[in-house]
Enzyme design. Sequence first.
Site, PDB file in Angstrom:
ATOM      1  N   ARG A 179      28.396  56.114 -45.998  1.00 12.27           N
ATOM      2  CA  ARG A 179      27.422  56.962 -45.312  1.00 12.27           C
ATOM      3  C   ARG A 179      26.407  57.457 -46.350  1.00 12.27           C
ATOM      4  NH1 ARG A 179      32.572  58.901 -43.401  1.00 12.27           N
ATOM      5  NH2 ARG A 179      32.865  58.572 -41.148  1.00 12.27           N
ATOM      6  N   HIS A 203      37.036  56.290 -40.504  1.00 14.21           N
ATOM      7  CA  HIS A 203      37.068  56.808 -39.134  1.00 14.21           C
ATOM      8  C   HIS A 203      38.453  57.346 -38.810  1.00 14.21           C
ATOM      9  CE1 HIS A 203      33.534  54.066 -37.737  1.00 14.21           C
ATOM     10  NE2 HIS A 203      33.126  55.193 -38.282  1.00 14.21           N
ATOM     11  N   TYR A 251      31.473  50.789 -33.216  1.00 14.36           N
ATOM     12  CA  TYR A 251      30.689  50.559 -34.427  1.00 14.36           C
ATOM     13  C   TYR A 251      30.557  49.076 -34.726  1.00 14.36           C
ATOM     14  CZ  TYR A 251      29.167  53.432 -38.423  1.00 14.36           C
ATOM     15  OH  TYR A 251      28.445  54.135 -39.343  1.00 14.36           O
ATOM     16  N   ARG A 260      25.552  50.247 -43.293  1.00 13.23           N
ATOM     17  CA  ARG A 260      26.947  50.567 -42.948  1.00 13.23           C
ATOM     18  C   ARG A 260      27.389  49.784 -41.709  1.00 13.23           C
ATOM     19  NH1 ARG A 260      31.099  54.557 -43.272  1.00 13.23           N
ATOM     20  NH2 ARG A 260      31.668  55.508 -41.272  1.00 13.23           N
ATOM     21  N   LYS A 286      33.560  62.785 -44.378  1.00 11.11           N
ATOM     22  CA  LYS A 286      33.480  63.938 -43.484  1.00 11.11           C
ATOM     23  C   LYS A 286      34.749  64.773 -43.585  1.00 11.11           C
ATOM     24  CE  LYS A 286      30.331  61.938 -40.066  1.00 11.11           C
ATOM     25  NZ  LYS A 286      30.139  61.590 -38.640  1.00 11.11           N
ATOM     26  N   HIS A 327      22.470  53.729 -42.474  1.00 11.62           N
ATOM     27  CA  HIS A 327      23.419  53.400 -41.419  1.00 11.62           C
ATOM     28  C   HIS A 327      23.301  51.947 -40.970  1.00 11.62           C
ATOM     29  CE1 HIS A 327      25.997  56.699 -40.554  1.00 11.62           C
ATOM     30  NE2 HIS A 327      26.286  56.248 -39.352  1.00 11.62           N
TER      31      HIS A 327
END
Length: 305
Positions: free
Chosen positions: A146, A265, A274, A242, A170, A239
């Site tokens: 990211r 994830h 995705y 990615r 994250k 992105h």
Amino acid sequence: MEWTYALDQYIAYIRDIRRLSPHTVSNYQRDLSAFAAHCDSEKILVFTVAQHDVRFYANQLRRAGQSSKTLQRKLSSIRQFYQYFIKIRQCYDNPALGVTPPKQGRKLPKVMDVDQLSQLLTLDADDPLQIRDKAMVELFYGCGLRLAELASLDLADIDRSAKQLVVTGKGNKQRLLPIGKMALEAIGQWLKVRSTLTSADEPALFLSRSGRRLSHRSIQQRLKNLAQQQASQQHLHPHLLRHSFASHLLESSGDLRAVQELLGHSDISTTQIYTHLDFQHLAKTYDAAHPRANRSRRDENSEND
């Protein structure tokens, strides 16, 4: 109570008491006026509206082509409207509660094909900033990072001898990623010239011209500039790289769980969307892997006998 009076009272409340923005007030007024006009045409009074009336209205809007996102906003306006009158005890039930629009479909992400990326990465980098930019693109695509993950990388996060990288994603969750040969080579080239931009005590991996950690905005702009230099028609952004990493890896390996881990994830359904994974591939993976799904050849042969 008449619709006109009720609407005026509510709009005054959100404008003067809650002090919502003029744009938000305008949206509420437009949405609620449309609902009031519908109820007037059906001869439904303000506080006699039932849940099935709201559901019927939502279905009408859906058949008229309203998007799920628009329906969500309009239903939210109606819920908030009745919640206000419940609060001041002029009604006791909210007819919009429990009425939900159909789930909004998620757009499949765009990806670059392998040839496009190969062409992009043939950049002849001959100054420190170009060498840095090429290393960033190689890491984005080679590790599926990211934007925030790449921007926060420090020198200490890379172990070149072990060919691996520690990434903070994250929720401050860390994951260990392998680094491919091309990304390692690009990083090696960057590290040879990095010292020309900064002092020895700067921890950041990727630096600006002034020797400070690159900002998110700067990284995005450098990728855009790189695509323009290579005469690419594709809008290059983190992105996209990615997405391409995930899609290409899944196409080659078919290993959804591995891609999930590499992307960081927590929910595999996110990875599924995705990477453009379709149901047939999921079913095949399930049949091949799950002990309760995989029938033996003997079972299949016995059915054919």
